[in-house]
Design a protein around this motif. Sequence first.
Motif, PDB file in Angstrom:
ATOM      1  N   ALA A  83       0.828  -1.203   0.000  1.00 28.86           N
ATOM      2  CA  ALA A  83       0.000   0.000   0.000  1.00 28.86           C
ATOM      3  C   ALA A  83       0.863   1.254   0.000  1.00 28.86           C
ATOM      4  O   ALA A  83       0.565   2.233  -0.706  1.00 28.86           O
ATOM      5  N   ASP A  84       1.943   1.218   0.775  1.00 29.50           N
ATOM      6  CA  ASP A  84       2.852   2.354   0.840  1.00 29.50           C
ATOM      7  C   ASP A  84       3.463   2.638  -0.534  1.00 29.50           C
ATOM      8  O   ASP A  84       3.556   3.789  -0.970  1.00 29.50           O
ATOM      9  N   ASP A  85       3.881   1.584  -1.242  1.00 30.37           N
ATOM     10  CA  ASP A  85       4.444   1.742  -2.586  1.00 30.37           C
ATOM     11  C   ASP A  85       3.423   2.338  -3.553  1.00 30.37           C
ATOM     12  O   ASP A  85       3.781   3.103  -4.459  1.00 30.37           O
ATOM     13  N   LEU A  86       2.145   1.971  -3.367  1.00 31.30           N
ATOM     14  CA  LEU A  86       1.096   2.455  -4.270  1.00 31.30           C
ATOM     15  C   LEU A  86       0.592   3.842  -3.892  1.00 31.30           C
ATOM     16  O   LEU A  86      -0.178   4.446  -4.642  1.00 31.30           O
ATOM     17  N   GLY A  87       1.011   4.339  -2.730  1.00 34.26           N
ATOM     18  CA  GLY A  87       0.582   5.657  -2.297  1.00 34.26           C
ATOM     19  C   GLY A  87      -0.828   5.683  -1.749  1.00 34.26           C
ATOM     20  O   GLY A  87      -1.524   6.698  -1.862  1.00 34.26           O
ATOM     21  N   VAL A  88      -1.255   4.577  -1.163  1.00 30.94           N
ATOM     22  CA  VAL A  88      -2.598   4.499  -0.594  1.00 30.94           C
ATOM     23  C   VAL A  88      -2.513   3.881   0.800  1.00 30.94           C
ATOM     24  O   VAL A  88      -1.430   3.591   1.292  1.00 30.94           O
ATOM     25  N   ARG A  89      -3.669   3.689   1.425  1.00 29.51           N
ATOM     26  CA  ARG A  89      -3.710   3.042   2.728  1.00 29.51           C
ATOM     27  C   ARG A  89      -4.380   1.682   2.584  1.00 29.51           C
ATOM     28  O   ARG A  89      -5.157   1.455   1.659  1.00 29.51           O
ATOM     29  N   GLN A  90      -4.070   0.785   3.495  1.00 35.41           N
ATOM     30  CA  GLN A  90      -4.696  -0.534   3.481  1.00 35.41           C
ATOM     31  C   GLN A  90      -5.980  -0.530   4.309  1.00 35.41           C
ATOM     32  O   GLN A  90      -6.018   0.014   5.414  1.00 35.41           O
ATOM     33  N   GLN A  91      -7.036  -1.125   3.776  1.00 32.50           N
ATOM     34  CA  GLN A  91      -8.267  -1.344   4.520  1.00 32.50           C
ATOM     35  C   GLN A  91      -8.588  -2.832   4.459  1.00 32.50           C
ATOM     36  O   GLN A  91      -8.429  -3.469   3.409  1.00 32.50           O
ATOM     37  N   ILE A  92      -9.030  -3.389   5.575  1.00 28.53           N
ATOM     38  CA  ILE A  92      -9.225  -4.830   5.663  1.00 28.53           C
ATOM     39  C   ILE A  92     -10.696  -5.183   5.765  1.00 28.53           C
ATOM     40  O   ILE A  92     -11.448  -4.574   6.531  1.00 28.53           O
ATOM     41  N   LEU A  93     -11.090  -6.174   4.987  1.00 24.47           N
ATOM     42  CA  LEU A  93     -12.458  -6.669   4.972  1.00 24.47           C
ATOM     43  C   LEU A  93     -12.454  -8.099   5.506  1.00 24.47           C
ATOM     44  O   LEU A  93     -11.816  -8.978   4.936  1.00 24.47           O
ATOM     45  N   ASP A  94     -13.151  -8.325   6.616  1.00 24.14           N
ATOM     46  CA  ASP A  94     -13.193  -9.634   7.255  1.00 24.14           C
ATOM     47  C   ASP A  94     -14.343 -10.449   6.677  1.00 24.14           C
ATOM     48  O   ASP A  94     -15.503 -10.052   6.772  1.00 24.14           O
ATOM     49  N   GLN A  95     -14.008 -11.584   6.076  1.00 26.99           N
ATOM     50  CA  GLN A  95     -15.006 -12.428   5.420  1.00 26.99           C
ATOM     51  C   GLN A  95     -14.729 -13.902   5.713  1.00 26.99           C
ATOM     52  O   GLN A  95     -13.634 -14.269   6.117  1.00 26.99           O
ATOM     53  N   PRO A  96     -15.709 -14.773   5.457  1.00 28.61           N
ATOM     54  CA  PRO A  96     -15.445 -16.212   5.562  1.00 28.61           C
ATOM     55  C   PRO A  96     -14.328 -16.616   4.602  1.00 28.61           C
ATOM     56  O   PRO A  96     -14.239 -16.096   3.488  1.00 28.61           O
ATOM     57  N   PHE A  97     -13.504 -17.557   5.032  1.00 29.88           N
ATOM     58  CA  PHE A  97     -12.323 -17.947   4.265  1.00 29.88           C
ATOM     59  C   PHE A  97     -12.670 -18.419   2.854  1.00 29.88           C
ATOM     60  O   PHE A  97     -11.971 -18.109   1.889  1.00 29.88           O
ATOM     61  N   GLU A  98     -13.768 -19.170   2.711  1.00 28.74           N
ATOM     62  CA  GLU A  98     -14.107 -19.725   1.402  1.00 28.74           C
ATOM     63  C   GLU A  98     -14.440 -18.653   0.378  1.00 28.74           C
ATOM     64  O   GLU A  98     -14.313 -18.878  -0.827  1.00 28.74           O
ATOM     65  N   ASN A  99     -14.851 -17.461   0.833  1.00 25.34           N
ATOM     66  CA  ASN A  99     -15.208 -16.387  -0.101  1.00 25.34           C
ATOM     67  C   ASN A  99     -14.060 -16.012  -1.028  1.00 25.34           C
ATOM     68  O   ASN A  99     -14.250 -15.797  -2.223  1.00 25.34           O
ATOM     69  N   PHE A 100     -12.872 -15.904  -0.465  1.00 24.13           N
ATOM     70  CA  PHE A 100     -11.750 -15.476  -1.307  1.00 24.13           C
ATOM     71  C   PHE A 100     -10.851 -16.634  -1.704  1.00 24.13           C
ATOM     72  O   PHE A 100     -10.060 -16.508  -2.625  1.00 24.13           O
ATOM     73  N   LYS A 101     -10.974 -17.780  -1.038  1.00 20.90           N
ATOM     74  CA  LYS A 101     -10.245 -18.971  -1.490  1.00 20.90           C
ATOM     75  C   LYS A 101     -10.717 -19.373  -2.892  1.00 20.90           C
ATOM     76  O   LYS A 101      -9.938 -19.832  -3.723  1.00 20.90           O
ATOM     77  N   THR A 102     -12.012 -19.181  -3.139  1.00 22.51           N
ATOM     78  CA  THR A 102     -12.585 -19.518  -4.438  1.00 22.51           C
ATOM     79  C   THR A 102     -12.481 -18.376  -5.438  1.00 22.51           C
ATOM     80  O   THR A 102     -12.854 -18.539  -6.600  1.00 22.51           O
ATOM     81  N   GLY A 103     -11.993 -17.214  -4.985  1.00 20.91           N
ATOM     82  CA  GLY A 103     -11.915 -16.047  -5.854  1.00 20.91           C
ATOM     83  C   GLY A 103     -13.200 -15.258  -5.910  1.00 20.91           C
ATOM     84  O   GLY A 103     -13.282 -14.251  -6.627  1.00 20.91           O
ATOM     85  N   GLY A 104     -14.213 -15.660  -5.162  1.00 22.99           N
ATOM     86  CA  GLY A 104     -15.513 -14.993  -5.226  1.00 22.99           C
ATOM     87  C   GLY A 104     -15.467 -13.526  -4.862  1.00 22.99           C
ATOM     88  O   GLY A 104     -16.033 -12.676  -5.555  1.00 22.99           O
ATOM     89  N   SER A 105     -14.801 -13.179  -3.774  1.00 24.42           N
ATOM     90  CA  SER A 105     -14.728 -11.778  -3.331  1.00 24.42           C
ATOM     91  C   SER A 105     -13.942 -10.922  -4.309  1.00 24.42           C
ATOM     92  O   SER A 105     -14.271  -9.753  -4.534  1.00 24.42           O
ATOM     93  N   LEU A 106     -12.888 -11.497  -4.891  1.00 23.90           N
ATOM     94  CA  LEU A 106     -12.085 -10.765  -5.873  1.00 23.90           C
ATOM     95  C   LEU A 106     -12.884 -10.531  -7.148  1.00 23.90           C
ATOM     96  O   LEU A 106     -12.903  -9.421  -7.696  1.00 23.90           O
ATOM     97  N   ASN A 107     -13.579 -11.561  -7.617  1.00 21.31           N
ATOM     98  CA  ASN A 107     -14.357 -11.441  -8.853  1.00 21.31           C
ATOM     99  C   ASN A 107     -15.537 -10.489  -8.700  1.00 21.31           C
ATOM    100  O   ASN A 107     -15.956  -9.848  -9.663  1.00 21.31           O
ATOM    101  N   ALA A 108     -16.067 -10.400  -7.479  1.00 24.32           N
ATOM    102  CA  ALA A 108     -17.205  -9.523  -7.219  1.00 24.32           C
ATOM    103  C   ALA A 108     -16.781  -8.076  -6.978  1.00 24.32           C
ATOM    104  O   ALA A 108     -17.633  -7.210  -6.766  1.00 24.32           O
ATOM    105  N   GLY A 109     -15.474  -7.807  -6.999  1.00 20.32           N
ATOM    106  CA  GLY A 109     -14.984  -6.448  -6.789  1.00 20.32           C
ATOM    107  C   GLY A 109     -15.088  -5.974  -5.362  1.00 20.32           C
ATOM    108  O   GLY A 109     -15.133  -4.772  -5.091  1.00 20.32           O
ATOM    109  N   GLN A 110     -15.098  -6.919  -4.416  1.00 19.85           N
ATOM    110  CA  GLN A 110     -15.177  -6.545  -3.007  1.00 19.85           C
ATOM    111  C   GLN A 110     -13.806  -6.211  -2.429  1.00 19.85           C
ATOM    112  O   GLN A 110     -13.718  -5.489  -1.441  1.00 19.85           O
TER     113      GLN A 110
END
Length: 281
Positions: A83-110
């Motif tokens: 985030a520092d290299d990109l000039g932004v801040r990090q924000q964290i989204l807490d979700q069930p593990f399977e959501n992003f293990k399957t790529g679902g959260s990434l594909n949904a733009g979350q």
Amino acid sequence: MNTVLGRRARILVAATATAGLVSVAGCTSSDDGDGGEKTAAGGVELVKAGQLTTCTHLPYPPFQSEIDGKVQGFDVALIDLVADDLGVRQQILDQPFENFKTGGSLNAGQCDLAAAGMTITEERKKNVDFSDPYFDATQAVLADKKSGISSFADLDGRKVGAQAQTTGEDYAKSKGLDPVSFESSDAVLNGLRTGQVEAVVIDYPVVQGWLKDKANADAFRVAEQISTGEQYGFTVKKGNDKLREAINKAIADAKADGTYKKLYEQWIGPYDESAASPSAS
């Protein structure tokens, strides 16, 4: 696919491990005017302007957990560098593990990426793109000292726990066990502490942190460490090469300038500089 993308998720602020996050005003982001993707330094597209949104599943110490009201840990600290290299801040989204293990959260733009002590596997590569490995992991058998369990072989016929959807659970099942599934690493360890199970199969770094508590160390012990050749990686949506490359660069830079070693020792333990990569043992 067990993903429920509509499930409520918690948004948390990450505690920076660096001297300070770059302010949003310093970002070179662009807005398409209708809430679409934004562009940060290096042409990296982000789901929200001014922030690098990280999906994770809490708690999973020492990689990410809430400490003093903020999410902190080894993964958090490394992604802060991105985030520092990109000039932004990090924000964290807490979700069930399977959501992003399957790529679902990434594909949904979350979220832009997932950081959750996730083992790189060929099956998961079908759904997401992994960064370069940033951590070598081992599994551990953690048992009640009164159980008489001194190795993985002793688990046959015993009540064993593991975290659902993890390689620890997969390993236990591959060896013929039928482990009790728990939602999080904290739940797994609490199940052991309260006698719901006699032993657990779980990532060794998690055990290292847990046994720092004297009460835990007095009652439980590592019966065996199991080298499974696992390596952790951060994940991005398939084809998001610019962000993946930015993550790889931050990892490489941190290893070159000593930042990685410092963070490793802060969150994990002693760092083996004689090896090509750090040892988790």
